[in-house]
Write a protein that holds these residues in place. Structure first.
Motif, PDB file in Angstrom:
ATOM      1  N   GLY A   1       9.000   0.253  43.935  1.00 36.87           N
ATOM      2  CA  GLY A   1       8.992  -1.323  43.588  1.00 36.87           C
ATOM      3  C   GLY A   1       8.022  -1.416  42.469  1.00 36.87           C
ATOM      4  O   GLY A   1       7.687  -0.677  41.712  1.00 36.87           O
ATOM      5  N   TRP A   2       7.427  -3.042  42.750  1.00 37.08           N
ATOM      6  CA  TRP A   2       6.705  -3.356  41.785  1.00 37.08           C
ATOM      7  C   TRP A   2       5.061  -3.286  42.077  1.00 37.08           C
ATOM      8  O   TRP A   2       4.789  -3.160  43.420  1.00 37.08           O
ATOM      9  N   TYR A   3       4.325  -2.760  41.218  1.00 36.94           N
ATOM     10  CA  TYR A   3       2.770  -2.390  41.645  1.00 36.94           C
ATOM     11  C   TYR A   3       2.086  -2.738  40.546  1.00 36.94           C
ATOM     12  O   TYR A   3       2.607  -2.488  39.154  1.00 36.94           O
ATOM     13  N   PHE A   4       0.824  -3.056  40.308  1.00 35.17           N
ATOM     14  CA  PHE A   4      -0.002  -3.266  39.069  1.00 35.17           C
ATOM     15  C   PHE A   4      -1.455  -2.681  39.430  1.00 35.17           C
ATOM     16  O   PHE A   4      -1.770  -2.609  40.665  1.00 35.17           O
ATOM     17  N   HIS A   5      -1.979  -2.405  38.418  1.00 40.41           N
ATOM     18  CA  HIS A   5      -3.484  -2.059  38.469  1.00 40.41           C
ATOM     19  C   HIS A   5      -4.335  -3.002  37.771  1.00 40.41           C
ATOM     20  O   HIS A   5      -3.963  -3.647  36.814  1.00 40.41           O
ATOM     21  N   THR A   6      -5.551  -3.226  38.232  1.00 38.11           N
ATOM     22  CA  THR A   6      -6.648  -3.924  37.679  1.00 38.11           C
ATOM     23  C   THR A   6      -7.501  -3.281  36.814  1.00 38.11           C
ATOM     24  O   THR A   6      -7.558  -1.908  36.891  1.00 38.11           O
ATOM     25  N   LYS A   7      -8.226  -3.949  36.027  1.00 39.54           N
ATOM     26  CA  LYS A   7      -9.333  -3.055  35.260  1.00 39.54           C
ATOM     27  C   LYS A   7     -10.460  -2.586  35.992  1.00 39.54           C
ATOM     28  O   LYS A   7     -10.920  -1.624  35.434  1.00 39.54           O
ATOM     29  N   ASN A   8     -10.620  -2.863  37.217  1.00 42.26           N
ATOM     30  CA  ASN A   8     -11.503  -2.382  38.001  1.00 42.26           C
ATOM     31  C   ASN A   8     -10.927  -1.231  38.936  1.00 42.26           C
ATOM     32  O   ASN A   8     -11.372  -0.896  40.058  1.00 42.26           O
ATOM     33  N   ASN A   9      -9.668  -0.862  38.522  1.00 41.91           N
ATOM     34  CA  ASN A   9      -8.855   0.351  39.286  1.00 41.91           C
ATOM     35  C   ASN A   9      -8.506  -0.157  40.752  1.00 41.91           C
ATOM     36  O   ASN A   9      -8.400   0.867  41.397  1.00 41.91           O
ATOM     37  N   LEU A  10      -8.189  -1.392  40.762  1.00 34.69           N
ATOM     38  CA  LEU A  10      -7.653  -1.678  42.038  1.00 34.69           C
ATOM     39  C   LEU A  10      -6.070  -1.702  41.929  1.00 34.69           C
ATOM     40  O   LEU A  10      -5.735  -2.327  40.900  1.00 34.69           O
TER      41      LEU A  10
END
Length: 211
Positions: free
Chosen positions: A155-164
């Motif tokens: 499904g949907w997923y995303f990453h943040t700039k601090n690798n979360l």
């Protein structure tokens, strides 16, 4: 096409590039903004070999990185081409830029800081419907989203700039925004540093501390 009035004040800016084409006619290119795309630079460098006297409009129409252009022909002065380039908004599948109208053109690494979208093109519109809400929740906790992905399996997923990494699943309803906000509030209040937040569980969220 753009009007002459639209480009009048850009003539004062130092964005002129000149060359003599094969028919000995001098051509001046004026960009609305300082050229940063590889395609813009290549157009200037290869001006002599890649701009035909005839079919000039057809040639420019085929440059998918050009938003609008204006050709001014003069009897005793250089031919002028005024170009407004498309502005990249997203990087799609690591190969293309998408502008505000989701028009795609080649990506050569000029703006790596843009949000990366990794999904079928037909799902981009679906993401854009909830993008502002997701960004609003993330930014409330000083998180910056760097990439958004979709796969049939996850499904949907995303990453943040601090690798979360944050797994959303197939649900993009308003319920997920509240769930995301509560999960982020919990980990920041508890000073936790998970590597993954999984929101695909019906009754809550799972935290993973692995790499």
């Amino acid at each position: 096409m753009v009007t002459r009035k639209k480009f009048f004040f850009f003539i004062l800016l130092p964005l002129f590039f000149s060359c003599t084409v094969n028919n000995d006619q001098e051509v001046t290119i004026v960009f609305e903004n300082p050229p940063t795309l590889k395609q813009e630079q290549e157009l200037v460098i290869n001006l002599q070999n890649h701009i035909p006297k005839r079919n000039l409009s057809e040639f420019l129409n085929n440059q998918n990185w050009i938003d609008t252009y204006l050709i001014k022909r003069h009897a005793f002065k250089p031919l002028e081409i005024f170009i407004k380039s498309k502005e990249p908004k997203y990087i799609w599948n690591e190969q293309f830029y998408l502008d505000r109208n989701l028009s795609k053109f080649l990506y050569f690494g000029e703006y790596p800081h843009l949000v990366h979208l990794d999904m079928p093109i037909e799902l981009v519109d679906e993401w854009l419907k909830v993008e502002d809400k997701i960004f609003e929740v993330a930014e409330a906790f000083n998180l910056k989203i760097s990439s958004v992905s979709y796969s049939e399996a996850e499904g949907w997923y995303f990453h943040t700039k601090n690798n979360l990494r944050i797994n959303i699943g197939s649900d993009l309803s308003s319920r997920i925004f509240k769930k995301l906000s509560l999960a982020l509030k919990y980990i920041f209040e508890k000073n936790l540093t998970p590597s993954i937040i999984d929101l695909r569980y019906k009754d809550g969220a799972a935290l993973n501390y692995g790499k």
